[in-house]
Design a protein around this motif. Sequence first.
Motif, short mmCIF file in Angstrom:
data_model
loop_
_atom_site.label_atom_id
_atom_site.label_comp_id
_atom_site.label_asym_id
_atom_site.label_seq_id
_atom_site.Cartn_x
_atom_site.Cartn_y
_atom_site.Cartn_z
N SER A 50 7.70 -3.89 -5.32
CA SER A 50 6.31 -4.17 -4.97
C SER A 50 5.88 -5.54 -5.47
CB SER A 50 5.40 -3.08 -5.55
OG SER A 50 4.04 -3.34 -5.23
N ASN A 51 6.23 -5.85 -6.72
CA ASN A 51 5.85 -7.15 -7.29
C ASN A 51 6.55 -8.30 -6.57
OD1 ASN A 51 4.19 -6.00 -9.24
ND2 ASN A 51 5.85 -5.78 -10.72
N THR A 52 7.83 -8.09 -6.21
CA THR A 52 8.58 -9.14 -5.50
C THR A 52 7.96 -9.39 -4.12
OG1 THR A 52 10.63 -8.51 -6.62
CG2 THR A 52 10.83 -9.80 -4.59
N LEU A 60 0.83 -1.21 0.00
CA LEU A 60 0.00 0.00 0.00
C LEU A 60 0.87 1.26 0.00
CD1 LEU A 60 -2.87 -0.92 2.50
CD2 LEU A 60 -3.07 -0.61 0.04
N ASN A 61 1.97 1.25 0.76
CA ASN A 61 2.84 2.42 0.80
C ASN A 61 3.60 2.62 -0.50
OD1 ASN A 61 3.04 4.03 3.44
ND2 ASN A 61 2.93 1.93 4.19
N ILE A 62 4.02 1.53 -1.12
CA ILE A 62 4.71 1.64 -2.41
C ILE A 62 3.75 2.18 -3.47
CG2 ILE A 62 5.75 0.32 -4.30
CD1 ILE A 62 7.05 -1.48 -2.23
N ASN A 63 2.52 1.67 -3.46
CA ASN A 63 1.52 2.16 -4.42
C ASN A 63 1.21 3.64 -4.18
OD1 ASN A 63 1.31 -0.33 -5.63
ND2 ASN A 63 -0.47 -0.97 -4.45
N ILE A 118 11.73 7.34 6.95
CA ILE A 118 10.83 6.78 5.96
C ILE A 118 10.34 7.86 5.02
CG2 ILE A 118 8.64 5.59 5.59
CD1 ILE A 118 9.00 4.20 8.22
N SER A 119 9.99 9.02 5.56
CA SER A 119 9.49 10.11 4.73
C SER A 119 10.53 10.58 3.74
CB SER A 119 9.04 11.28 5.62
OG SER A 119 7.96 10.90 6.43
N THR A 120 11.80 10.57 4.15
CA THR A 120 12.87 10.96 3.25
C THR A 120 13.01 9.96 2.11
OG1 THR A 120 14.09 12.01 5.05
CG2 THR A 120 15.33 11.46 3.07
N THR A 140 5.54 10.48 1.53
CA THR A 140 4.23 9.96 1.14
C THR A 140 3.81 8.74 1.95
OG1 THR A 140 5.27 8.59 -0.58
CG2 THR A 140 4.52 10.78 -1.23
N VAL A 141 4.39 8.56 3.13
CA VAL A 141 4.03 7.41 3.96
C VAL A 141 2.59 7.56 4.42
CG1 VAL A 141 4.60 6.08 6.02
CG2 VAL A 141 6.41 7.22 4.73
N LEU A 142 1.83 6.48 4.27
CA LEU A 142 0.42 6.51 4.67
C LEU A 142 0.28 6.61 6.18
CD1 LEU A 142 -0.99 3.73 2.33
CD2 LEU A 142 -1.60 6.14 2.25
N PRO A 143 -0.55 7.52 6.68
CA PRO A 143 -0.79 7.59 8.13
C PRO A 143 -1.58 6.37 8.58
CG PRO A 143 -2.28 9.07 6.96
CD PRO A 143 -1.31 8.54 5.93
N LEU A 144 -1.53 6.13 9.88
CA LEU A 144 -2.22 4.97 10.46
C LEU A 144 -3.71 4.98 10.15
CD1 LEU A 144 -2.10 2.43 12.20
CD2 LEU A 144 -2.37 3.89 14.21
N ALA A 145 -4.32 6.17 10.19
CA ALA A 145 -5.76 6.27 9.94
C ALA A 145 -6.14 5.81 8.54
CB ALA A 145 -6.22 7.72 10.15
N SER A 146 -5.23 6.02 7.58
CA SER A 146 -5.52 5.65 6.19
C SER A 146 -5.35 4.16 5.94
CB SER A 146 -4.60 6.43 5.24
OG SER A 146 -4.81 7.82 5.36
N ILE A 147 -4.51 3.52 6.74
CA ILE A 147 -4.19 2.13 6.48
C ILE A 147 -4.94 1.16 7.40
CG2 ILE A 147 -2.24 1.67 8.03
CD1 ILE A 147 -0.72 0.69 5.54
N SER A 148 -5.45 1.67 8.52
CA SER A 148 -6.08 0.80 9.52
C SER A 148 -7.32 0.10 8.98
CB SER A 148 -6.42 1.59 10.78
OG SER A 148 -7.27 2.68 10.47
#
Length: 298
Positions: free
Chosen positions: A166-168, A47-50, A254-256, A261-269
């Motif tokens: 991502s595919n791997t 999800l983060n790579i996408n 991670i942000s660097t 563009t790291v997804l926040p917890l609220a978006s991924i939960s």
Amino acid sequence: MKTVSKILYSLKQGIKGVFHNKTMSFISTMSVTASLIILGIVLTIVLNINQFINSAKDEINEVRVEIKSDLDDDARIELKTEMDEIEGINNIEFKTKETSFNEMKKSWGEDAYLLDGVDNPLEDCYILTIDNPNAIKSISNKILKFDGVLDVKYHQDVMQNFLNISNTVMKFGGLLILGLLLICLVIISNTIKSRVYSKKEEIQIIKYVGASNRFVIAPFIVEGFIIGFLGSVLAIGICIGMYSYILDKIREVISTIMGGTVLPLASISLSLISVLAITGILVGVLGSAISVKKHLKV
């Protein structure tokens, strides 16, 4: 009223079954939890790579065509006309090297002072927006042959590396998850099978007085449901806790790497909860169904 009684009976017997053989139920629950944790890790990575790829889509589709500094206005217009004729180019914008250098300074933020007094190393350029990222390489090769072009730069290789990662992750993680889920099915099936044999006489009596197979099977399905549900709840809690911990401890790193563009917890939960809960319950119910169907004739 009979339906309600049957449902209550199935629930009661299912809950009793979970606690009847605590060791096997615990092993089954932990197996489901371990498998779902790995599924959660793979899901968060993908999800983060996408998210990174989507947020960088404009840069993926962007090509920088550096031109010779001695080109006059007529030559630049002619070059733009030649590029306009190439199919797949959506937009062409001219930038002077001064404009590009000022944009670079702005992107450096507080460190922009380091560029003070530095000779501008950039060239005048055209910024091209390509419709299809997969066509960037072929379009770039065509433009490199035009008179007045110094170099063509784009970020497709970087994006392709992220796509490959991502595919791997999805392929390797998918195989690993599949193997673990199969092990879960076997363990849950054995847990339910032991319950079937322990209730052999009771089942025979119930069936003798006219109980349907559905009535006999229901408590074992409830038992598998509970095991899968408990496993998914534990996995969800662990995955959310791990993700939150990682974000708090190494958010800046991670942000660097991911361009902020790291997804926040609220978006991924929500994705974690829905995928892990559904998968855990399905594994539990399916494992019970397989075992009961195979060993019901006792």
